[in-house]
Design an enzyme around this catalytic site. Structure first.
Site, mmCIF file in Angstrom:
data_model
loop_
_atom_site.group_PDB
_atom_site.id
_atom_site.type_symbol
_atom_site.label_atom_id
_atom_site.label_comp_id
_atom_site.label_asym_id
_atom_site.label_seq_id
_atom_site.Cartn_x
_atom_site.Cartn_y
_atom_site.Cartn_z
ATOM 1 N N CYS A 72 0.833 -1.207 0.000
ATOM 2 C CA CYS A 72 0.000 0.000 0.000
ATOM 3 C C CYS A 72 0.869 1.257 0.000
ATOM 4 O O CYS A 72 1.833 1.358 0.766
ATOM 5 C CB CYS A 72 -0.913 -0.012 1.233
ATOM 6 S SG CYS A 72 -2.062 1.378 1.240
ATOM 7 N N CYS A 76 0.492 4.643 6.939
ATOM 8 C CA CYS A 76 -0.124 4.480 8.266
ATOM 9 C C CYS A 76 0.832 3.739 9.213
ATOM 10 O O CYS A 76 1.236 2.605 8.917
ATOM 11 C CB CYS A 76 -1.440 3.725 8.134
ATOM 12 S SG CYS A 76 -2.485 4.372 6.817
ATOM 13 N N CYS A 79 0.327 -0.047 10.272
ATOM 14 C CA CYS A 79 -0.167 -1.066 9.343
ATOM 15 C C CYS A 79 0.917 -1.954 8.737
ATOM 16 O O CYS A 79 1.925 -1.460 8.215
ATOM 17 C CB CYS A 79 -0.964 -0.384 8.234
ATOM 18 S SG CYS A 79 -1.805 -1.577 7.172
ATOM 19 N N CYS A 116 -16.944 -8.364 5.225
ATOM 20 C CA CYS A 116 -16.209 -7.114 5.000
ATOM 21 C C CYS A 116 -14.941 -7.393 4.203
ATOM 22 O O CYS A 116 -14.085 -8.161 4.642
ATOM 23 C CB CYS A 116 -15.876 -6.486 6.351
ATOM 24 S SG CYS A 116 -14.960 -4.951 6.176
ATOM 25 N N CYS A 147 -19.798 -5.295 3.195
ATOM 26 C CA CYS A 147 -19.036 -4.122 3.621
ATOM 27 C C CYS A 147 -17.739 -4.122 2.844
ATOM 28 O O CYS A 147 -17.170 -5.197 2.585
ATOM 29 C CB CYS A 147 -18.767 -4.199 5.129
ATOM 30 S SG CYS A 147 -17.767 -2.824 5.740
ATOM 31 N N CYS A 207 -19.412 2.710 8.425
ATOM 32 C CA CYS A 207 -18.683 2.022 9.495
ATOM 33 C C CYS A 207 -17.415 2.831 9.719
ATOM 34 O O CYS A 207 -16.580 2.930 8.811
ATOM 35 C CB CYS A 207 -18.359 0.600 9.041
ATOM 36 S SG CYS A 207 -17.250 -0.296 10.151
ATOM 37 N N ARG A 279 -18.166 -2.165 17.639
ATOM 38 C CA ARG A 279 -17.479 -3.434 17.371
ATOM 39 C C ARG A 279 -16.147 -3.514 18.102
ATOM 40 O O ARG A 279 -15.270 -2.672 17.928
ATOM 41 C CB ARG A 279 -17.254 -3.632 15.867
ATOM 42 C CG ARG A 279 -16.595 -4.994 15.576
ATOM 43 C CD ARG A 279 -16.548 -5.339 14.098
ATOM 44 N NE ARG A 279 -17.847 -5.199 13.501
ATOM 45 C CZ ARG A 279 -18.125 -4.336 12.521
ATOM 46 N NH1 ARG A 279 -17.182 -3.597 12.009
ATOM 47 N NH2 ARG A 279 -19.337 -4.248 12.058
HETATM 48 N N1 SAM Z 1 -6.753 0.641 3.123
HETATM 49 C C1 SAM Z 1 -8.015 0.889 3.651
HETATM 50 C C2 SAM Z 1 -8.023 1.988 4.678
HETATM 51 O O1 SAM Z 1 -7.018 2.262 5.272
HETATM 52 O O2 SAM Z 1 -9.096 2.552 4.878
HETATM 53 C C3 SAM Z 1 -8.688 -0.331 4.246
HETATM 54 C C4 SAM Z 1 -7.925 -1.325 5.066
HETATM 55 S S1 SAM Z 1 -7.248 -0.758 6.625
HETATM 56 C C5 SAM Z 1 -6.217 -2.116 7.059
HETATM 57 C C6 SAM Z 1 -8.626 -0.794 7.733
HETATM 58 C C7 SAM Z 1 -8.407 -0.368 9.161
HETATM 59 O O3 SAM Z 1 -7.764 -1.408 9.889
HETATM 60 C C8 SAM Z 1 -7.533 0.838 9.432
HETATM 61 O O4 SAM Z 1 -8.215 2.042 9.220
HETATM 62 C C9 SAM Z 1 -7.188 0.650 10.890
HETATM 63 O O5 SAM Z 1 -8.123 1.305 11.707
HETATM 64 C C10 SAM Z 1 -7.260 -0.861 11.088
HETATM 65 N N2 SAM Z 1 -5.926 -1.433 11.342
HETATM 66 C C11 SAM Z 1 -4.943 -1.603 10.436
HETATM 67 N N3 SAM Z 1 -3.841 -2.119 11.014
HETATM 68 C C12 SAM Z 1 -4.130 -2.277 12.320
HETATM 69 C C13 SAM Z 1 -3.381 -2.762 13.442
HETATM 70 N N4 SAM Z 1 -2.126 -3.168 13.329
HETATM 71 N N5 SAM Z 1 -3.989 -2.805 14.650
HETATM 72 C C14 SAM Z 1 -5.272 -2.380 14.769
HETATM 73 N N6 SAM Z 1 -6.013 -1.905 13.753
HETATM 74 C C15 SAM Z 1 -5.462 -1.857 12.533
HETATM 75 C C1 DTB Z 2 -11.535 -2.177 11.379
HETATM 76 O O1 DTB Z 2 -11.784 -1.182 12.077
HETATM 77 N N1 DTB Z 2 -10.722 -3.157 11.729
HETATM 78 C C2 DTB Z 2 -10.596 -4.124 10.678
HETATM 79 C C3 DTB Z 2 -11.598 -3.620 9.629
HETATM 80 N N2 DTB Z 2 -12.064 -2.386 10.189
HETATM 81 C C4 DTB Z 2 -11.194 -3.461 8.224
HETATM 82 C C5 DTB Z 2 -9.222 -4.337 10.251
HETATM 83 C C6 DTB Z 2 -8.315 -4.736 11.391
HETATM 84 C C7 DTB Z 2 -6.976 -4.992 10.820
HETATM 85 C C8 DTB Z 2 -6.045 -5.537 11.841
HETATM 86 C C9 DTB Z 2 -4.688 -5.743 11.324
HETATM 87 C C10 DTB Z 2 -4.543 -6.734 10.226
HETATM 88 O O2 DTB Z 2 -5.242 -7.750 10.144
HETATM 89 O O3 DTB Z 2 -3.643 -6.508 9.407
HETATM 90 FE FE1 SF4 Z 3 -2.877 1.149 3.384
HETATM 91 FE FE2 SF4 Z 3 -2.833 -0.055 5.742
HETATM 92 FE FE3 SF4 Z 3 -3.120 2.571 5.623
HETATM 93 FE FE4 SF4 Z 3 -5.142 0.983 4.790
HETATM 94 S S1 SF4 Z 3 -4.349 1.162 6.865
HETATM 95 S S2 SF4 Z 3 -4.334 2.801 3.767
HETATM 96 S S3 SF4 Z 3 -3.936 -0.726 3.965
HETATM 97 S S4 SF4 Z 3 -1.308 1.410 4.945
#
Ligand code: SAM
Ligand code: DTB
Ligand code: SF4
Length: 339
Positions: A72, A76, A79, A116, A147, A207, A279
């Protein structure tokens, strides 16, 4: 006489004061006062609100699938999927529609009512939209709620998703406006709100929530919840994630949030957004049964089921069934909304 710190009042008094009524004009001071109540008072109040709108012993079950993993362009700090961090995750391209449908069918068999689908994109490319739309149509045709979480959306993307029948769009604000730029530099808090407004204007359900335990203060957590609660309409789902600290990401050593502080945030979300599903999202593998039980008591009424989230682990169906058994909880039936 000195005013009592506690809030021991009959249920009717609370109801008359407006607890449980959806408001959109919360001040930080009001939210902070609720957040800082003695813990028993906070939980009692959250549970009263919860019972006005939901069956307290039912939990909505959602299932996640990463339809496009890793690589990506966003940065973030939490992530595993950001190309900026050395998390060691292998990137893959957009999944075939057929494979998504097979996974969705299996999730439904295991009790999920909402599916989702998440993609590691800043925003979808035009060339991907037909495939994404086919996924929505196929999953919806099974009778699952759909979703998607695909990053920022243009008006054109929103129109296509709405036309396909997408029920919910997930787009988290993640933290307070103040702390946002400490965690993410490749987009702004305002960008996030803009996509949320587009989704809402198109008539899809929203959401949106965030992550706790990223080194933020309690004020940041409160401000994040006030932002969500003061949207013109409350998000129908509010995911509250506990940071899963991923090695190789900037937040790998972030100070963990204490369980009690996490529960306070859940209770505040329940009180300020009384009709929303709250959630209990990422991070449950690190939580004791007792912390999860307190989250349910504080008003959490939805979880992600299954052994994987997008890339990280989740307790799995056996562990959840065991805990539900101990607590007398049951999965919510499809379309069981009771408010
Ligand atoms: N790329 C899209 C975005 O950022 O909106 C969708 C996928 S992103 C992984 C969805 C959400 O997962 C993020 O907004 C964040 O709140 C959550 N998330 C991602 N990595 C995480 C982590 N290591 N621990 C907890 N929540 C996480
Ligand atoms: C949300 O708030 N949590 C979910 C979903 N919306 C998309 C994602 C959690 C991701 C946790 C880290 C991972 O699996 O990489
Ligand atoms: Fe990309 Fe992860 Fe950020 Fe979603 S949360 S925009 S997958 S870096």
């Amino acid at each position: 006489m000195q005013q009592r710190l506690t809030t021991a009042q009959p249920d009717t008094a609370r109801a008359e004061q407006g607890d449980g009524v959806a408001r959109h004009d919360w001040t930080r001071a009001e939210a902070q006062a609720i957040h800082d109540l003695p813990f028993n008072d906070l939980l009692f109040r959250a549970q009263l609100v919860h019972r006005q709108h939901f069956d307290p012993n039912r939990v909505q079950m959602s299932r996640l699938l990463s339809i496009k993993t890793g690589g990506c362009p966003e940065d973030c700090g939490y992530c595993s999927q950001s190309a900026h961090h050395a998390s060691g995750l292998k990137a893959s391209k957009l999944m075939e529609v057929e494979r998504v449908l097979v996974e969705a069918r299996a999730a439904q068999t295991q009790g999920a009512t909402r599916y989702c689908m998440g993609a590691a994109w800043r925003s979808p490319k035009d060339r991907d939209m037909d495939q994404v739309v086919a996924m929505v149509r196929g999953v919806k045709a099974m009778g699952l709620e759909t979703c998607m979480t695909l990053g920022m959306l243009s008006d054109g993307d929103v129109a296509k998703l709405k036309e396909a029948g997408l029920d919910y769009y997930n787009h988290n604000i993640d933290t307070s406006e103040r702390y946002y730029s400490e965690v993410i530099k490749s987009r702004t808090f305002a960008d996030r709100l803009e996509t949320l407004a587009r989704v809402r204007d198109a008539g899809m359900k929203v959401c949106s929530g965030g992550i706790l335990g990223m080194g933020e203060t309690a004020e940041d957590r409160i401000d994040m919840l006030v932002t969500l609660a003061n949207l013109a309409e409350h998000p129908e789902s509010v995911p509250i994630n506990m940071l899963i600290a991923i090695p190789g990401t900037p937040l790998e050593n972030a100070a963990r949030i204490e369980g009690i502080d996490f529960v306070r945030a859940i209770a505040l979300a329940r009180i300020m957004m009384p009709r929303s599903y709250v959630r209990l999202s990422a991070g449950r593998t690190e939580m004791s049964d007792e912390t999860q039980a307190l989250c349910y008591f504080a008003g959490a009424n939805s979880i992600f089921c299954g052994e994987t989230l997008l890339t990280a682990g989740n307790p799995g169906d056996d562990a959840d069934a065991r805990l539900f058994g101990k607590l007398g909880l049951a999965p919510e039936e499809p379309n069981a909304r009771n408010a």
